[in-house]
Motif scaffolding. Structure first.
Motif, PDB file in Angstrom:
ATOM      1  N   SER A 115      60.191  81.701  57.895  1.00  0.00           N
ATOM      2  CA  SER A 115      60.126  81.013  58.778  1.00  0.00           C
ATOM      3  C   SER A 115      60.065  79.450  58.724  1.00  0.00           C
ATOM      4  O   SER A 115      59.424  78.640  58.018  1.00  0.00           O
ATOM      5  CB  SER A 115      58.336  81.260  59.349  1.00  0.00           C
ATOM      6  OG  SER A 115      57.953  80.425  60.373  1.00  0.00           O
ATOM      7  N   SER A 117      59.663  77.105  60.819  1.00  0.00           N
ATOM      8  CA  SER A 117      58.675  76.250  61.332  1.00  0.00           C
ATOM      9  C   SER A 117      57.413  76.043  60.331  1.00  0.00           C
ATOM     10  O   SER A 117      57.117  74.965  60.201  1.00  0.00           O
ATOM     11  CB  SER A 117      58.001  76.695  62.415  1.00  0.00           C
ATOM     12  OG  SER A 117      57.547  78.136  62.610  1.00  0.00           O
ATOM     13  N   ARG A 118      57.238  76.972  59.807  1.00  0.00           N
ATOM     14  CA  ARG A 118      56.052  76.928  58.703  1.00  0.00           C
ATOM     15  C   ARG A 118      56.697  76.477  57.324  1.00  0.00           C
ATOM     16  O   ARG A 118      55.822  75.616  56.784  1.00  0.00           O
ATOM     17  CB  ARG A 118      55.513  78.512  58.236  1.00  0.00           C
ATOM     18  CG  ARG A 118      54.900  79.229  59.348  1.00  0.00           C
ATOM     19  CD  ARG A 118      54.149  80.497  59.094  1.00  0.00           C
ATOM     20  NE  ARG A 118      53.259  80.875  59.921  1.00  0.00           N
ATOM     21  CZ  ARG A 118      52.732  82.116  59.758  1.00  0.00           C
ATOM     22  NH1 ARG A 118      52.639  82.734  58.874  1.00  0.00           N
ATOM     23  NH2 ARG A 118      51.960  82.621  60.866  1.00  0.00           N
ATOM     24  N   ARG A 121      56.253  72.772  58.185  1.00  0.00           N
ATOM     25  CA  ARG A 121      54.645  72.141  58.034  1.00  0.00           C
ATOM     26  C   ARG A 121      54.277  72.235  56.499  1.00  0.00           C
ATOM     27  O   ARG A 121      53.691  71.218  56.068  1.00  0.00           O
ATOM     28  CB  ARG A 121      53.821  73.225  58.900  1.00  0.00           C
ATOM     29  CG  ARG A 121      54.016  73.396  60.385  1.00  0.00           C
ATOM     30  CD  ARG A 121      52.693  73.841  60.875  1.00  0.00           C
ATOM     31  NE  ARG A 121      52.708  75.353  60.873  1.00  0.00           N
ATOM     32  CZ  ARG A 121      53.215  76.002  61.822  1.00  0.00           C
ATOM     33  NH1 ARG A 121      53.796  75.462  62.677  1.00  0.00           N
ATOM     34  NH2 ARG A 121      53.279  77.288  61.379  1.00  0.00           N
ATOM     35  N   GLN A 122      54.803  73.122  55.815  1.00  0.00           N
ATOM     36  CA  GLN A 122      54.553  73.381  54.235  1.00  0.00           C
ATOM     37  C   GLN A 122      55.155  72.075  53.737  1.00  0.00           C
ATOM     38  O   GLN A 122      54.444  71.452  52.836  1.00  0.00           O
ATOM     39  CB  GLN A 122      54.966  74.360  53.704  1.00  0.00           C
ATOM     40  CG  GLN A 122      54.866  74.665  52.189  1.00  0.00           C
ATOM     41  CD  GLN A 122      53.329  74.986  51.810  1.00  0.00           C
ATOM     42  OE1 GLN A 122      52.388  74.674  52.694  1.00  0.00           O
ATOM     43  NE2 GLN A 122      53.226  75.814  50.611  1.00  0.00           N
ATOM     44  N   GLU A 327      53.762  85.040  53.757  1.00  0.00           N
ATOM     45  CA  GLU A 327      53.996  83.858  53.158  1.00  0.00           C
ATOM     46  C   GLU A 327      52.573  83.358  52.491  1.00  0.00           C
ATOM     47  O   GLU A 327      52.804  82.146  51.826  1.00  0.00           O
ATOM     48  CB  GLU A 327      54.067  82.597  54.590  1.00  0.00           C
ATOM     49  CG  GLU A 327      52.961  82.734  55.319  1.00  0.00           C
ATOM     50  CD  GLU A 327      52.743  83.849  56.243  1.00  0.00           C
ATOM     51  OE1 GLU A 327      51.668  83.464  57.017  1.00  0.00           O
ATOM     52  OE2 GLU A 327      53.461  84.642  56.485  1.00  0.00           O
ATOM     53  N   TYR A 408      52.054  79.677  50.959  1.00  0.00           N
ATOM     54  CA  TYR A 408      51.991  78.614  52.324  1.00  0.00           C
ATOM     55  C   TYR A 408      50.594  78.502  52.359  1.00  0.00           C
ATOM     56  O   TYR A 408      49.789  79.370  52.313  1.00  0.00           O
ATOM     57  CB  TYR A 408      52.559  79.382  53.542  1.00  0.00           C
ATOM     58  CG  TYR A 408      52.192  78.647  54.832  1.00  0.00           C
ATOM     59  CD1 TYR A 408      52.997  77.538  55.284  1.00  0.00           C
ATOM     60  CD2 TYR A 408      51.388  78.989  55.527  1.00  0.00           C
ATOM     61  CE1 TYR A 408      52.718  77.001  56.312  1.00  0.00           C
ATOM     62  CE2 TYR A 408      50.962  78.464  56.787  1.00  0.00           C
ATOM     63  CZ  TYR A 408      51.687  77.183  57.255  1.00  0.00           C
ATOM     64  OH  TYR A 408      51.243  76.624  58.450  1.00  0.00           O
TER      65      TYR A 408
END
Length: 485
Positions: A115, A117-118, A121-122, A327, A408
């Protein structure tokens, strides 16, 4: 073309991670700093070659410009972090920093695949955590003053855990996190660090039966609060950490045996009391008996690991998104599926290498307080690794624990950075003391250290011209003294 590059890349990535892992243990056979620098340089090259190969495959498979920009930013961050750490803290453990970056690089590669998008953010959280914790090694020298407030660690930690129990958000049957101002964080990730400081402080003060009884009572309260919150994975980490810290501090095998005996009874009790524990145990015993229900996550993880085999299917060739919560606590299955079982074994060995550095440092520390901190953080780290990978591979029931620097999650990343930064601070402090000892020994003196702190306090030097002895503090008057000589 994309298929050919993917096939070539998967074998080259395995070769590079194997070379990296070999150097991770070869490092200890070298005594000269130049040889160790050579090892670390080869490891850094391996990291960037792995990132380059993975990003090339990602571009051929997705042709997503934003994903490539993110990947480039991640590579720049890793290079910048290694460079800044080396420039600011020349006495720090470069091998430990490199291992951190290798684990983060793996996380970036896998999260970009799962992902974007994740992964974004991570990456933001990782960059912020790295910046914030970069000052921690400097602060470690003043930690000894904090040894005077053990009950602040204990009370603060228990209040946070109680807050989770009362107003926390439930996830998969357990109350794990708090929501503050729209942000969610998991307090137990940080309380485990204050817990280690509390226990280290108490054992530095006393290892008498009465002192151990008081410390054990507070440790038990931490564990019980987590049990009532049904956060049994964290409760197990706290419990195992305390048992080993108690054993090392007291050198009493009875405490170790009693700890594991009581832990076994507690596990049986948890199985009887909590339904979600029974569900996880049943899924562990035979995930295929209820493959569409409770055993689905474990079964999908095993399918992924088995399908990947030793050499993996190649990036973007598997189906990691079929695994629930892949994740977080099941990211090791995604790694094994597409990057291969050999890559997964190397990740385990790198984690073991980090643990070895924690333990080597603990053995070198003279002060009980610092030794206990290094030991406690090392046990927390390796227990978390064991619970995560053991749950994914069906070695033990799944506990929902994350893999440090790989999974994550903001709380996990920040607490891992804090943990490793504290260890780096201890490395720097010990290296400086050893340098002072070597320097002072050249002038025929005897290095003295404070028995309580383990820090160098001064020397009794012999003036080579007069033959008279002179007391010289290790730092404050060192420059003045050498001028006299």
């Amino acid at each position: 073309m994309a298929n050919v590059v993917t096939e070539v890349a998967r074998f080259l990535i395995i070769l590079l991670i194997a070379i990296y892992t070999y150097y991770n243990f070869r490092y200890y056979s070298y005594t000269y700093e130049e040889d160790r620098d050579y090892v670390v340089r080869n490891q850094v090259i391996s990291i960037f070659l792995i990132l380059t190969l993975a990003d090339t495959v990602m571009w051929l498979r997705t042709e997503n410009v934003s994903s490539m920009m993110l990947a480039a930013a991640q590579a720049l961050f890793i290079g910048g972090y290694l460079l800044v750490s080396k420039l600011i803290y020349r006495r720090s453990s470069r091998l430990l920093s490199t291992n951190m970056c290798m684990l983060m690089a793996t996380s970036f590669v896998v999260l970009n695949r799962i992902s974007v998008s994740r992964s974004m953010r991570q990456f933001v959280i990782v960059a912020a955590a790295a910046a914030v914790t970069l000052v921690i090694p400097v602060m470690i020298e003043h930690i000894w003053q904090l040894a005077r407030i053990p009950w602040v660690y204990a009370i603060g930690g228990m209040l946070l855990l109680l807050a989770v129990r009362v107003i926390g958000t439930a996830s998969f049957g357990a109350q794990l996190s708090l929501n503050v101002g729209g942000f969610s964080f998991q307090p137990s990730e940080f309380v485990k660090l204050t817990f280690v400081f509390f226990v280290a402080t108490m054992f530095e003060r006393s290892t008498s039966f009465e002192g151990i009884l008081r410390t054990s009572a507070v440790a038990a309260l931490h564990v019980l609060i987590l049990v009532f919150s049904k956060d049994l994975g964290s409760a197990l980490i706290f419990f195992v950490t305390y048992v080993f810290m108690l054993f090392v501090a007291s050198s009493n095998w009875v405490y170790l045996a009693s700890g594991f005996g009581s832990g076994t009874l507690a596990a049986i009790g948890a199985y009887s009391l909590f339904r979600h524990v029974r569900v996880r145990v049943e899924a562990w015993k035979d995930p295929f008996a209820d493959i569409s229900g409770s055993g689905y996550q474990v079964a999908q993880g095993l399918f992924a690991i088995g399908t990947g085999g030793w050499f993996g299917m190649g990036l973007y060739q598997g189906m990691p998104n079929k695994i629930p919560v892949v994740e977080k606590d099941f990211i090791f299955a995604a790694i094994s599926e597409e990057l291969g079982g050999i890559y997964g074994v190397c990740i385990i060995l790198i984690c073991v290498g980090c643990f070895m550095q924690f333990m080597k440092l603990a053995m070198r520390m003279e002060a009980v307080f610092y030794r206990m901190i290094a030991l406690g953080l090392g046990v927390i780290y390796i227990t978390q690794v064991f619970l995560t990978i053991g749950g994914v591979t069906k070695f033990i029931p799944s506990t929902g624990v994350t893999l440090p620097f790989v999974s994550y999650g903001g709380s996990s990343i920040l607490s891992s950075f804090i943990m490793f930064s504290v260890i780096q601070g201890l490395y720097i402090m010990k290296a400086r003391d050893e340098e002072e000892m070597d320097e002072q020994a050249r002038y025929g003196g005897t290095y003295r250290s404070d028995k309580r702190t383990g820090r160098g306090t001064g020397m009794q030097e012999v003036n080579r011209r007069t033959g008279r002895k002179k007391e010289v503090p290790a730092e404050d008057e060192e420059e003045e003294y050498y001028e006299d000589l």
